[in-house]
Scaffold this motif. Structure first.
Motif, PDB file in Angstrom:
ATOM      1  N   ASP A   9      63.543 -12.908  38.162  1.00 32.68           N
ATOM      2  CA  ASP A   9      63.861 -12.440  36.819  1.00 32.68           C
ATOM      3  C   ASP A   9      62.933 -11.284  36.472  1.00 32.68           C
ATOM      4  O   ASP A   9      62.083 -10.879  37.272  1.00 32.68           O
ATOM      5  N   PHE A  53      60.411 -11.005  34.618  1.00 29.58           N
ATOM      6  CA  PHE A  53      58.996 -11.286  34.437  1.00 29.58           C
ATOM      7  C   PHE A  53      58.209 -11.230  35.742  1.00 29.58           C
ATOM      8  O   PHE A  53      56.984 -11.065  35.720  1.00 29.58           O
ATOM      9  N   TYR A 103      58.094 -15.571  28.578  1.00 33.71           N
ATOM     10  CA  TYR A 103      59.322 -16.241  29.004  1.00 33.71           C
ATOM     11  C   TYR A 103      59.680 -17.375  28.045  1.00 33.71           C
ATOM     12  O   TYR A 103      60.848 -17.549  27.667  1.00 33.71           O
TER      13      TYR A 103
END
Length: 291
Positions: free
Chosen positions: A77, A79, A120
């Motif tokens: 993802d 992040f 997140y």
């Protein structure tokens, strides 16, 4: 008694001189036997961590796959690019380094989260409000914890915490936080454990944090007197039990993550409130890697 702020010790070389962080490669954070915990050193090692996450979250636990995930067989993802990736490496295994990585944990420091547009966990919990109440404290989000099945042992958990403790001290972290998960998407299936957390482990006062209003599920499903403490704790995932032993508190409300097929709770752990027993236990070994 040691406090949460450990003095950083220097190791001595054969001539009595202090060894700097470069003696441990700069990214080494702990070692137990053939296992070591350290930060990923390259994009290739991060890719291996993502592959391990895929094997655990998708192949083993049945997370919902996107086309990209299925094609690459990696859990990724936005992040990942701004996080530090903690790796567990078994040096007793043969073959190249990427074949020796057996576990991972993702660490997101507050300054990196700001650069990424947030943490997140903010998609599930009111973390922004918690941080706003503590403007002078540095937060660290822990997430994406996974270890290959054959390495899910007390020793591996201890090594991970040794590494996290060294990292926390190296970067002057004040608060650890993040989501921890129960398998499945039905909170009632974990009624006793969630109710125990709600009654006995709730974060309060300045550390209170709630699930987002649109995602909130009540964790208080059983009266406290009806809960068997022993069975409630047995039913908890090892990660949550580990957090509680350290002195962590749990947010108000849980969240269902349909993609990962989990019921998530929020964990908050101010470093200064970590149980002194564990500071002494983990700190004695992790201290040498903290500088």
């Amino acid at each position: 008694m040691q406090t949460a702020t450990l003095e950083r010790e220097n190791f001595l070389d054969a001539n009595g001189g202090a060894l700097g962080d470069e003696a441990f490669g700069g990214d080494l954070l702990g070692r137990i036997g053939s296992l070591e915990v350290r930060l990923a050193r390259s994009d290739d090692e991060i890719a291996v961590a993502q592959e391990i996450r895929y094997r655990v979250f998708y192949d083993e636990l049945g997370a919902r796959q996107s086309a990209d995930h299925a094609m690459e067989r990696r859990d990724t993802d936005r992040f990942d690019a701004v996080c530090d990736h903690l790796l567990v490496v078994d040096n007793a295994l043969a073959g190249p380094m990427h074949k020796r990585i057996v576990g991972t944990y993702r660490l997101l420091r507050q300054e990196a989260a700001i650069a990424a547009g947030g943490f997140y966990s903010e998609d599930e919990f009111e973390l922004k409000k918690l941080i706003a109440r503590h403007p002078g404290r540095r937060f660290l989000e822990l997430g994406r914890s996974c270890v290959l099945a054959e390495y899910r042992s007390k020793r591996t958990i201890e090594l991970l915490w040794q590494g996290i403790w060294a990292y926390v001290n190296r970067h002057g972290i004040d608060v650890m936080a993040g989501c921890a998960s129960f398998n499945g998407t039905v909170p009632a299936a974990h009624a006793e454990a969630l109710s125990y957390l709600a009654h006995n482990c709730r974060a309060s006062g300045p550390w209170e944090v709630r699930a987002l209003p649109g995602r909130y599920y009540d964790m208080d499903m059983m009266p406290n007197e009806a809960i068997s403490v022993k069975s409630a704790i047995v039913a908890m995932p090892p990660l949550i039990k580990g957090y509680l032993r350290l002195g962590a508190r749990i947010g108000d409300g849980c969240v269902v993550d349909e993609d990962f097929r989990t019921v998530d709770v929020f964990v908050v752990l101010p470093v200064k409130e970590i149980n002194a027993r564990y500071i002494n236990y983990y700190g004695s070994e992790a201290q040498r890697f903290a500088a």
